[in-house]
Design an enzyme around this catalytic site. Structure first.
Site, PDB file in Angstrom:
ATOM      1  N   LYS A  45       0.795  -1.238   0.000  1.00 31.93           N
ATOM      2  CA  LYS A  45       0.000   0.000   0.000  1.00 31.93           C
ATOM      3  C   LYS A  45       0.824   1.283   0.000  1.00 31.93           C
ATOM      4  O   LYS A  45       0.265   2.374  -0.008  1.00 31.93           O
ATOM      5  CB  LYS A  45      -0.933   0.007   1.215  1.00 31.93           C
ATOM      6  CG  LYS A  45      -1.869  -1.187   1.273  1.00 31.93           C
ATOM      7  CD  LYS A  45      -2.687  -1.195   2.555  1.00 31.93           C
ATOM      8  CE  LYS A  45      -3.538  -2.439   2.645  1.00 31.93           C
ATOM      9  NZ  LYS A  45      -4.270  -2.533   3.907  1.00 31.93           N
ATOM     10  N   LYS A  47       2.210   2.577   2.398  1.00 30.58           N
ATOM     11  CA  LYS A  47       2.026   3.290   3.667  1.00 30.58           C
ATOM     12  C   LYS A  47       2.064   2.276   4.797  1.00 30.58           C
ATOM     13  O   LYS A  47       1.750   1.101   4.598  1.00 30.58           O
ATOM     14  CB  LYS A  47       0.735   4.100   3.682  1.00 30.58           C
ATOM     15  CG  LYS A  47      -0.521   3.291   3.518  1.00 30.58           C
ATOM     16  CD  LYS A  47      -1.756   4.178   3.497  1.00 30.58           C
ATOM     17  CE  LYS A  47      -2.984   3.321   3.306  1.00 30.58           C
ATOM     18  NZ  LYS A  47      -4.213   4.068   3.269  1.00 30.58           N
TER      19      LYS A  47
END
Length: 129
Positions: A45, A47
């Site tokens: 992702k 993140k």
């Protein structure tokens, strides 16, 4: 004894997480949960989760429906995890429908409906507002 395995990030633990784990446990006698590592989440992702992998693991380990927890280091190792933990059933949310059918030669594959109107992403967006 029928062994069930499932995988997830379980960040910002919510009722949807609890419900899918409770329903996964009903597929057998012993529930094994693979927690995505921080590094795996970042690679998927770009993140990091809100909670560290250690905190997410402690939360999942504290649940009475969960019998065993491990860190999932790589998406490509799911078949190896299924074999290592001698799983009879792989349970995933139905948002992954069909994506894990290749493991049907190793174990039964069950896709369970997600709890409607709740997701970690949605919760984060509400908090940001």
């Amino acid at each position: 004894m029928k062994r069930v395995i499932t995988f997830g990030t379980f960040d910002l633990f919510h009722i949807g997480h609890l419900r899918i784990l409770e329903r996964a446990k009903k597929q057998g006698d012993y529930l094994i949960v693979g927690i995505s590592t921080d590094a795996l989440n970042y690679s998927k992702k770009q993140k990091n989760p809100i909670y560290s992998q250690e905190d997410r693991r402690k939360i999942i380990e504290a649940l009475k429906v969960v019998d065993e927890v491990f860190y999932e280091e790589s998406l490509e190792l799911k078949g190896e995890y299924i074999q290592k933990y001698k799983a009879d059933v792989l349970v995933m949310g139905n948002d992954w429908e069909g994506r894990f059918d290749q493991f049907k030669s190793l174990c039964e594959v069950v896709y369970l409906p997600r709890t409607p109107s709740i997701s970690t992403t949605e919760i984060i967006e509400i908090i940001k507002e």
